[in-house]
Design a protein around this motif. Structure first.
Motif, mmCIF file in Angstrom:
data_model
loop_
_atom_site.group_PDB
_atom_site.id
_atom_site.type_symbol
_atom_site.label_atom_id
_atom_site.label_comp_id
_atom_site.label_asym_id
_atom_site.label_seq_id
_atom_site.Cartn_x
_atom_site.Cartn_y
_atom_site.Cartn_z
ATOM 1 N N GLN A 118 0.849 -1.189 0.000
ATOM 2 C CA GLN A 118 0.000 0.000 0.000
ATOM 3 C C GLN A 118 0.884 1.238 0.000
ATOM 4 O O GLN A 118 1.735 1.408 0.880
ATOM 5 C CB GLN A 118 -0.930 0.014 1.219
ATOM 6 C CG GLN A 118 -1.936 1.148 1.196
ATOM 7 C CD GLN A 118 -2.934 1.069 2.329
ATOM 8 O OE1 GLN A 118 -2.612 0.648 3.428
ATOM 9 N NE2 GLN A 118 -4.185 1.457 2.060
ATOM 10 N N GLY A 146 -2.147 7.063 0.375
ATOM 11 C CA GLY A 146 -3.372 7.500 -0.280
ATOM 12 C C GLY A 146 -3.901 6.558 -1.339
ATOM 13 O O GLY A 146 -4.840 6.906 -2.056
ATOM 14 N N GLN A 147 -3.324 5.364 -1.414
ATOM 15 C CA GLN A 147 -3.723 4.415 -2.453
ATOM 16 C C GLN A 147 -4.361 3.177 -1.842
ATOM 17 O O GLN A 147 -4.254 2.924 -0.643
ATOM 18 C CB GLN A 147 -2.494 4.007 -3.274
ATOM 19 C CG GLN A 147 -1.755 5.161 -3.913
ATOM 20 C CD GLN A 147 -2.624 5.903 -4.917
ATOM 21 O OE1 GLN A 147 -3.313 5.272 -5.732
ATOM 22 N NE2 GLN A 147 -2.600 7.226 -4.868
ATOM 23 N N GLY A 148 -4.992 2.391 -2.729
ATOM 24 C CA GLY A 148 -5.512 1.101 -2.291
ATOM 25 C C GLY A 148 -4.403 0.076 -2.220
ATOM 26 O O GLY A 148 -3.225 0.387 -2.368
#
Lengths: 114, 115
Positions: B37, B40-42
């Motif tokens: 991860q 701010g990302q999946g």
């Protein structure tokens, strides 16, 4: 796996119900809807999942529309500790290769306010 | 208590160095997974294993290696070939991969940084 669409962020007052929507209009008949949440700097926490029927556990309720194109996660009495990013994911039932893996999008950032 | 244990919580790597992240589970799960991860990302899948002595590449396997010699253990090695290793690494497990109604459960992650 079908894609999901969630609002980027939501606010909720402490003690009130938090209703988090998710659209999955391309969902297939054999795909489950999963919900996870992630509190900052921790691993994702499994909340609930369902296929067709509404589901309830000690954490939340999951309401799936009859056409299965959308769902809502309900936290009945939100607390400050429920502030997190909530992920809605659809996952195929029959596993081949990497189909069983979860595809996390960006989720909904839920802020519970006093 | 049953669960997934990842260690260390924080790890620093020097340039050109390989590092290994530990993941242990006592849930008696057959399937295990590694995700990465970025801020701010999946999550993105690195490797997964359906059963002991078997593992498959995920979406971003380049620069990583794994082993699955025991059911309860699935260590991830970040090699020097991984040019951008700074990220939050998450290990997960599930009872099986063959049924879609089996949730994955996650550890608390290892945060890897480059010195």
């Amino acid at each position: 796996d079908a894609k999901t669409t969630q609002p980027t962020s939501m606010d909720c007052a402490e003690g009130r119900a938090a209703n988090l929507p998710c659209n999955h209009s391309t969902i297939s008949g054999n795909e489950y809807v999963y919900w996870y949440r992630q509190i900052h700097s921790q691993g994702p926490q499994y909340i609930i999942h369902g296929l067709k029927n509404n589901e309830t556990n000690e954490m939340a309720s999951l309401i799936i529309t009859e056409d299965r194109k959308s769902s809502t996660l309900i936290l009945p009495h939100a607390t400050l500790r429920d502030t997190a990013v909530y992920y809605c994911i659809v996952r195929v039932a029959g596993i081949r290769g990497s189909q069983g893996n979860l595809i996390f999008g960006k989720g909904t950032k839920l802020s519970v306010k006093p | 208590d049953g669960g997934i244990t990842q260690s260390p919580k924080y790890l620093f790597r020097k340039e050109g160095q390989n590092v290994t992240l530990s993941c242990e589970q006592n849930l008696n799960h057959d399937a295990m997974y590694w995700y990465r991860q970025d801020p701010g990302q999946g999550l993105r899948l690195i490797y997964y294993s359906q059963i002991v002595n078997d593992f498959q590449k995920g979406d971003i396997a380049e620069g990583y290696s794994v082993s699955r010699e025991k059911k309860e253990s699935f260590p991830l090695t970040v090699t020097s070939a991984q040019k951008n290793p700074t990220a939050f690494y998450l290990c997960a497990s599930s009872y099986t991969m063959r049924q879609g109604n089996q949730p994955q459960h996650f550890g608390d992650g290892t945060r890897l940084s480059i010195l």
